[in-house]
Design a protein around this motif. Structure first.
Motif, PDB file in Angstrom:
ATOM      1  N   LEU A   4     -47.151   8.136 -38.411  1.00 13.51           N
ATOM      2  CA  LEU A   4     -47.137   7.779 -36.988  1.00 13.51           C
ATOM      3  C   LEU A   4     -45.697   7.601 -36.542  1.00 13.51           C
ATOM      4  O   LEU A   4     -44.933   6.851 -37.162  1.00 13.51           O
ATOM      5  CB  LEU A   4     -47.909   6.479 -36.762  1.00 13.51           C
ATOM      6  N   LEU A   5     -45.302   8.286 -35.480  1.00  8.23           N
ATOM      7  CA  LEU A   5     -44.003   8.054 -34.855  1.00  8.23           C
ATOM      8  C   LEU A   5     -44.198   7.017 -33.753  1.00  8.23           C
ATOM      9  O   LEU A   5     -44.933   7.254 -32.792  1.00  8.23           O
ATOM     10  CB  LEU A   5     -43.432   9.349 -34.284  1.00  8.23           C
ATOM     11  N   HIS A   6     -43.553   5.873 -33.898  1.00  6.39           N
ATOM     12  CA  HIS A   6     -43.724   4.711 -33.015  1.00  6.39           C
ATOM     13  C   HIS A   6     -42.454   4.577 -32.170  1.00  6.39           C
ATOM     14  O   HIS A   6     -41.400   4.197 -32.678  1.00  6.39           O
ATOM     15  CB  HIS A   6     -43.966   3.483 -33.891  1.00  6.39           C
ATOM     16  N   ILE A   7     -42.566   4.899 -30.881  1.00  6.24           N
ATOM     17  CA  ILE A   7     -41.406   4.916 -29.989  1.00  6.24           C
ATOM     18  C   ILE A   7     -41.496   3.779 -28.985  1.00  6.24           C
ATOM     19  O   ILE A   7     -42.489   3.647 -28.253  1.00  6.24           O
ATOM     20  CB  ILE A   7     -41.308   6.261 -29.239  1.00  6.24           C
ATOM     21  N   ASP A   8     -40.455   2.957 -28.943  1.00  7.08           N
ATOM     22  CA  ASP A   8     -40.361   1.892 -27.943  1.00  7.08           C
ATOM     23  C   ASP A   8     -39.182   2.155 -27.016  1.00  7.08           C
ATOM     24  O   ASP A   8     -38.171   2.743 -27.423  1.00  7.08           O
ATOM     25  CB  ASP A   8     -40.187   0.522 -28.610  1.00  7.08           C
ATOM     26  N   THR A   9     -39.322   1.692 -25.767  1.00  8.24           N
ATOM     27  CA  THR A   9     -38.283   1.928 -24.766  1.00  8.24           C
ATOM     28  C   THR A   9     -37.958   0.699 -23.927  1.00  8.24           C
ATOM     29  O   THR A   9     -36.983   0.704 -23.193  1.00  8.24           O
ATOM     30  CB  THR A   9     -38.715   3.055 -23.805  1.00  8.24           C
ATOM     31  N   SER A  10     -38.769  -0.342 -24.031  1.00 12.94           N
ATOM     32  CA  SER A  10     -38.602  -1.495 -23.153  1.00 12.94           C
ATOM     33  C   SER A  10     -37.288  -2.227 -23.409  1.00 12.94           C
ATOM     34  O   SER A  10     -36.839  -2.351 -24.552  1.00 12.94           O
ATOM     35  CB  SER A  10     -39.760  -2.477 -23.343  1.00 12.94           C
ATOM     36  N   VAL A  90     -47.075   7.276 -30.773  1.00 15.77           N
ATOM     37  CA  VAL A  90     -47.352   6.271 -29.755  1.00 15.77           C
ATOM     38  C   VAL A  90     -46.041   5.965 -29.046  1.00 15.77           C
ATOM     39  O   VAL A  90     -45.004   5.780 -29.690  1.00 15.77           O
ATOM     40  CB  VAL A  90     -47.983   4.996 -30.340  1.00 15.77           C
ATOM     41  N   ILE A  91     -46.084   5.936 -27.703  1.00 16.10           N
ATOM     42  CA  ILE A  91     -44.871   5.745 -26.910  1.00 16.10           C
ATOM     43  C   ILE A  91     -45.095   4.622 -25.914  1.00 16.10           C
ATOM     44  O   ILE A  91     -46.040   4.650 -25.111  1.00 16.10           O
ATOM     45  CB  ILE A  91     -44.500   7.030 -26.141  1.00 16.10           C
ATOM     46  N   GLY A  92     -44.232   3.616 -25.933  1.00 15.33           N
ATOM     47  CA  GLY A  92     -44.256   2.562 -24.934  1.00 15.33           C
ATOM     48  C   GLY A  92     -43.549   3.014 -23.670  1.00 15.33           C
ATOM     49  O   GLY A  92     -42.404   3.455 -23.728  1.00 15.33           O
ATOM     50  N   VAL A  93     -44.252   2.896 -22.534  1.00 15.51           N
ATOM     51  CA  VAL A  93     -43.711   3.414 -21.276  1.00 15.51           C
ATOM     52  C   VAL A  93     -43.793   2.345 -20.180  1.00 15.51           C
ATOM     53  O   VAL A  93     -44.683   2.372 -19.325  1.00 15.51           O
ATOM     54  CB  VAL A  93     -44.462   4.679 -20.807  1.00 15.51           C
ATOM     55  N   PRO A  94     -42.885   1.360 -20.183  1.00 20.86           N
ATOM     56  CA  PRO A  94     -42.859   0.423 -19.064  1.00 20.86           C
ATOM     57  C   PRO A  94     -42.418   1.142 -17.793  1.00 20.86           C
ATOM     58  O   PRO A  94     -41.616   2.079 -17.856  1.00 20.86           O
ATOM     59  CB  PRO A  94     -41.828  -0.621 -19.510  1.00 20.86           C
ATOM     60  N   MET A  95     -42.966   0.716 -16.663  1.00 18.57           N
ATOM     61  CA  MET A  95     -42.575   1.323 -15.394  1.00 18.57           C
ATOM     62  C   MET A  95     -41.354   0.615 -14.845  1.00 18.57           C
ATOM     63  O   MET A  95     -41.382  -0.591 -14.587  1.00 18.57           O
ATOM     64  CB  MET A  95     -43.712   1.245 -14.378  1.00 18.57           C
ATOM     65  N   TYR A  96     -40.264   1.344 -14.679  1.00 16.01           N
ATOM     66  CA  TYR A  96     -39.047   0.824 -14.074  1.00 16.01           C
ATOM     67  C   TYR A  96     -38.785   1.590 -12.783  1.00 16.01           C
ATOM     68  O   TYR A  96     -38.522   2.794 -12.816  1.00 16.01           O
ATOM     69  CB  TYR A  96     -37.852   0.975 -15.029  1.00 16.01           C
TER      70      TYR A  96
END
Length: 205
Positions: A4-10, A90-96
């Motif tokens: 699993l590729l676990h991508i965070d951006t927050s 899985v990609i974390g995508v907070p709305m900015y």
């Protein structure tokens, strides 16, 4: 071994809803057995280079002799290799400001290469059929349908460009602790439902 590729951006660290939800999915993935591995990529702490030349958008054979700066070429190759090695993402995508984080757009600009990861002069779609989960969060409610706007281009890239089996998990009202009229209990209920969905996906992808 399934990876699993676990991508965070927050930018919000431990307070981040998307980070907590991507972690819930990754934990459920790991719980399936020692062969289920996770590769973590934090685009906030290790931001990718932004696109500064059109050559980045094409494989070498389609650049017409245009050169790609060596550091960018290396970053692109590494990002593509990491993505292609994953069985699920899985990609974390907070709305900015009604959009995905700039670091995530920069990552997409690295890995979406027509003729390599998406079709163009050849029917390249090496990620076709693999699972991708987008974990979205926004500060207000979603009564205006803002998730469709913020996640739409990313979902299109993964589903149509890469051919991935794409799912979306969202939670909203993350600013309810600052704006009580958003409804703290509604926010908590949404987050718990999103957590359950993330865990279920991690256990079944």
């Amino acid at each position: 071994m399934p990876a699993l590729l676990h991508i965070d951006t927050s930018v919000d660290g431990e307070r981040s809803r998307t980070r907590r939800l991507t972690a819930a999915l990754a934990d459920a993935w790991r719980a399936r057995g020692p062969e289920y591995t996770v590769v973590a990529r934090d685009l906030h702490l290790d931001p990718p280079p932004v696109m500064t030349a059109s050559a980045q958008h094409w494989p070498e054979r389609l650049r017409g002799g245009e050169l790609l700066e060596a550091g960018v070429a290396a970053a692109q190759a590494a990002a593509i290799d990491e993505l292609l090695a994953a069985d699920a993402v899985v990609i974390g995508v907070p709305m900015y400001n009604y959009a995905m984080p700039a670091t995530l757009k920069a990552w997409i600009d690295l890995v979406h290469v027509p003729g390599v990861t998406a079709p163009f002069d050849v029917d390249a779609q090496p990620l076709a059929g693999r699972a991708a989960v987008l974990i979205g969060a926004r500060g207000g409610s979603d009564e205006d349908g803002g998730f469709a706007h913020a996640l739409g281009s990313l979902e299109l890239t993964l589903r149509e460009g890469f051919g991935m089996d794409t799912r979306v998990v969202t939670t909203s009202r993350t600013l309810a602790h600052r704006v009580p009229e958003l409804g703290p209990q509604l926010a908590a209920d949404e987050f718990e439902a999103a957590s359950a969905r993330a865990r279920a996906l991690g256990a079944s992808l």
